[in-house]
Design an enzyme around this catalytic site. Structure first.
Site, short mmCIF file in Angstrom:
data_model
loop_
_atom_site.label_atom_id
_atom_site.label_comp_id
_atom_site.label_asym_id
_atom_site.label_seq_id
_atom_site.Cartn_x
_atom_site.Cartn_y
_atom_site.Cartn_z
N ASP A 116 0.81 -1.22 0.00
CA ASP A 116 0.00 0.00 0.00
C ASP A 116 0.85 1.27 0.00
O ASP A 116 0.84 2.05 0.97
CB ASP A 116 -0.95 0.00 1.21
CG ASP A 116 -1.84 -1.23 1.24
OD1 ASP A 116 -2.23 -1.70 0.15
OD2 ASP A 116 -2.14 -1.72 2.34
N GLU B 21 -12.95 -0.80 -6.81
CA GLU B 21 -12.85 -1.75 -5.71
C GLU B 21 -12.41 -1.06 -4.42
O GLU B 21 -13.10 -1.13 -3.41
CB GLU B 21 -11.81 -2.83 -6.07
CG GLU B 21 -11.82 -4.03 -5.17
CD GLU B 21 -12.98 -4.98 -5.46
OE1 GLU B 21 -13.39 -5.05 -6.64
OE2 GLU B 21 -13.49 -5.61 -4.53
N GLU C 97 24.18 6.86 5.23
CA GLU C 97 23.60 5.92 6.18
C GLU C 97 23.65 4.51 5.59
O GLU C 97 23.37 4.32 4.41
CB GLU C 97 22.16 6.30 6.50
CG GLU C 97 22.01 7.66 7.15
CD GLU C 97 22.82 7.80 8.43
OE1 GLU C 97 22.82 6.84 9.24
OE2 GLU C 97 23.47 8.84 8.62
N GLU D 297 21.61 2.33 5.98
CA GLU D 297 20.24 1.95 5.59
C GLU D 297 19.78 2.70 4.34
O GLU D 297 18.59 2.70 4.04
CB GLU D 297 19.28 2.13 6.76
CG GLU D 297 19.08 3.56 7.23
CD GLU D 297 20.10 4.04 8.26
OE1 GLU D 297 21.15 3.41 8.37
OE2 GLU D 297 19.84 5.05 8.94
N ASP E 81 26.22 1.27 10.91
CA ASP E 81 25.35 2.45 11.08
C ASP E 81 25.51 3.43 9.91
O ASP E 81 24.53 3.95 9.40
CB ASP E 81 25.69 3.14 12.41
CG ASP E 81 24.62 4.14 12.80
OD1 ASP E 81 23.54 4.15 12.18
OD2 ASP E 81 24.85 4.94 13.72
#
Ligand code: FUB
Length: 603
Positions: A39, A213, A332, A334, A447
């Site tokens: 979503d 829908e 980063e 991540e 990190d």
């Protein structure tokens, strides 16, 4: 849960990967590989795309969803994981079903509208949470449902006249006018007539009046209102309607994304960003994926000349990267194009870290611009065990090895320490793979990381690029240049050029003596606006044999007042004759808004 997904990736994944990801190492879709996401709700803010998603729990056999996640990107290829700033626990009155939401930005705040199950009634309701930052933390704005009619999938449009509308619905379709506080409404919810002219005619899966829908995504573009929605379950395709106003009347326009992708639901989000148009959706394409273990993906597309949508199909490649990634500023861990085997978690030093790393896992970071070269690599690491190695490879997880960093135990998974290792052979622009190696079990946590540029011609041409030495080395071509201490991208100072009188006014620095003819230069500079939302770029003015030319060092990007935007690009600089002047500039494409500039490098 984390380990379950890892196990799936390692076992079932091998077979599915060979089907869906013939070259998973080269794929960038789905966007997130560390958890199942669903979503998508993208939001463009301050030069970044923030992507809000739901989260399918590993091994789900229903829409078992307990929290929502946020990711962001400035290049549409590398996505930064901001973790989960909102969950069912945010809404004391909700007890299940953290389903498809949407975030709207207004008056400096971020409003996240979500469907959840109301504990009191046992039926679905729409809650609204608010935050001062796009990455949260979010808190329940009103402590109760905003609307409560048992239907789902909220979406907000703020029209040009300031009127905001909340749309939602499955099986019906509703709207209500939101007040400017965004957490209350005027009038009653209105049902949008589901006519076949407005929302298409079903050819199968009867039982509903039209193709509509769920999952409305309503937006306005070039004066036309669009409603993009999930159509004719099951499985769903993505269709759309258009209207001359926010309240209709709607006319069905056809299919955007046909049925595909291994999930019986689909859910769309559409944005324009940095000159391109992007279509977000979900599918079951990750190993172990399916109707209840979905993943969010994105494609770039171009509207037809008449404003209609082209057909958009799912790909594993995703959109092209915008620009390149600068390895010489802190990145980063991540921030990832593709993660294999690892997971993310909150870091004790703020933000997130990559963890649960085992031998052979890797991170792919796309389009890393090393320019003339890197001499060393520094990583912020932690390990409660004996550590391991970080191999730096180019092009693939088995590509050229340009450095290896040994990581020793640090005494804990959140006991952080920095390690540095030499690098050689990293020049030009490549996909960077951080491949982890070592013994069995978890090796280390990561990190952030940063490369140091190589010596010689790879050194920075700018003096005081960090702005920590005030205005030293910098001049304003118009207006006033001061050292600012109220905002800084990093460190404690930035430069403020206020009172600009022309768009080309900006902080600049003479680099004549240090410029090399024919060399490729990598530029990175962070900018922020003092007022307004100007389009900002870095330019090199080169004068040789009396002729002045202008080299566009970075694409222009919109700068806002409450966050920093990175300008980055690689440009080959050349001239004919004798060079008499070369100046590095930060300027705007139009207007005279004051500009903050920080952490500039040109190498
Ligand atoms: O994710 C749960 C539900 O599935 C969403 O609310 C719908 O849009 C469908 O994607």
């Amino acid at each position: 849960m984390r380990i379950a997904l890892r196990t799936v990736l390692c076992t079932v994944g091998l077979l599915l990967t060979s089907v869906l990801f013939p070259s998973a190492a080269g794929a960038d879709n789905p966007i997130v590989q560390t958890i199942y996401t669903a979503d998508p709700a993208p939001l463009v803010h301050n030069g970044r795309v923030y992507l809000y998603t739901g989260h399918d729990e590993d091994g789900s056999t229903y829409f078992t969803m307990r929290d929502w996640h946020v990711y962001s990107s400035s290049d549409m290829a590398n996505w930064t994981d901001h973790g989960s700033p909102m969950s069912l626990a945010t809404f004391a009155w909700a007890d299940a079903n953290a389903w498809a939401g949407h975030v709207a930005h207004r008056n400096g705040r971020f409003y996240w509208y979500v469907p959840v199950r109301d504990r009191a009634t046992g039926s679905m309701a729409i809650g609204v949470a608010v935050a001062d930052s796009p990455t949260g933390p979010f808190r329940d704005a009103i402590g109760r449902p905003l609307v409560n009619n048992g239907e789902i999938d909220p979406n907000v449009l703020i029209d040009d006249n300031g009127q905001a509308y909340l749309y939602w619905g499955n099986p019906r379709l509703w709207y209500v006018r939101l007040n400017t506080d965004m957490i209350s409404y005027s009038g009653s919810p209105t049902q949008i007539p589901l006519t076949t002219a407005g929302f298409g005619t079903r050819t199968g899966n009867t039982g509903r009046p039209t193709l509509y829908e769920e999952g409305p995504w309503v937006f306005k573009r070039n004066g036309l209102y669009y409603n993009v929605f999930a159509a004719e379950c099951c499985s769903e395709f993505i269709g759309y309607s258009t209207a001359p106003s926010a309240t209709g009347p709607w006319t069905y326009r056809g299919t955007i994304m046909p049925r595909q992708g291994g999930s019986f639901t689909n859910h769309a989000g559409v944005i324009d960003f940095n000159g391109g148009s992007y279509f977000f959706y979900h599918n079951g394409a990750l190993p172990g994926g399916g109707g209840y273990t979905r993943s969010v993906a994105v494609e770039r597309f171009t509207y037809n000349a008449d404003g209609t949508f082209p057909t958009i199909n799912m790909t594993t490649a995703g959109p092209p990267q915008i620009g390149t990634l600068d390895p010489f500023v802190r990145q980063e861990a991540e921030t990832i194009a593709w993660a294999s085997g690892v997971e993310t978690e909150p870091s004790g030093e703020g933000g997130m870290n990559v963890g649960f790393i085992e031998n052979g896992d890797h991170l792919k970071v796309k389009g890393v611009a090393f320019g003339d070269g890197a001499s060393s690599f520094t990583a912020r690491v932690a390990s409660a065990t004996g550590g391991g190695r970080i191999e730096l490879r180019l092009g693939s997880a088995t590509g050229a090895l340009v450095g290896t960093c040994a990581v020793a135990g640090t005494g804990g998974w959140q006991s952080w320490s920095s390690v540095t290792c030499p690098v050689s052979g990293a020049t030009g622009t490549h996909d960077l793979y951080l491949r982890f190696a070592g013994g069995s079990g978890y090796l280390l946590n990561l990190d952030w990381w940063q490369f140091t540029p190589g010596g010689g011609s790879g050194t920075d041409l700018l003096a005081n690029g960090t702005m920590e030495n005030g205005t030293t080395g910098w001049t304003a071509s118009g207006g006033t240049l001061t050292a600012a201490t109220d905002v800084a991208h990093a460190g404690s100072r930035s430069l403020l050029n206020s009172g600009r009188t022309a768009s080309w006014n900006g902080p600049h620095q003479n680099v004549t003596a240090r410029l090399t003819n024919g060399k490729s230069y990598l530029t990175s500079v962070w900018v922020r606006s003092q007022s307004g939302n100007p389009s900002v770029k870095a330019t090199l003015t080169v004068t040789a044999d009396g002729t002045t030319s202008y080299h566009q060092l970075t694409p222009a990007r919109t700068a806002g007042t409450n966050g920093w935007t990175q300008l980055t690009g690689t440009t080959t600089v050349s001239w004919t004759g004798t060079l008499t002047n070369a100046s590095f500039y930060v300027e705007t494409t139009a207007g005279t808004d004051g500009l903050y500039v920080d952490d500039a490098s040109f190498r």
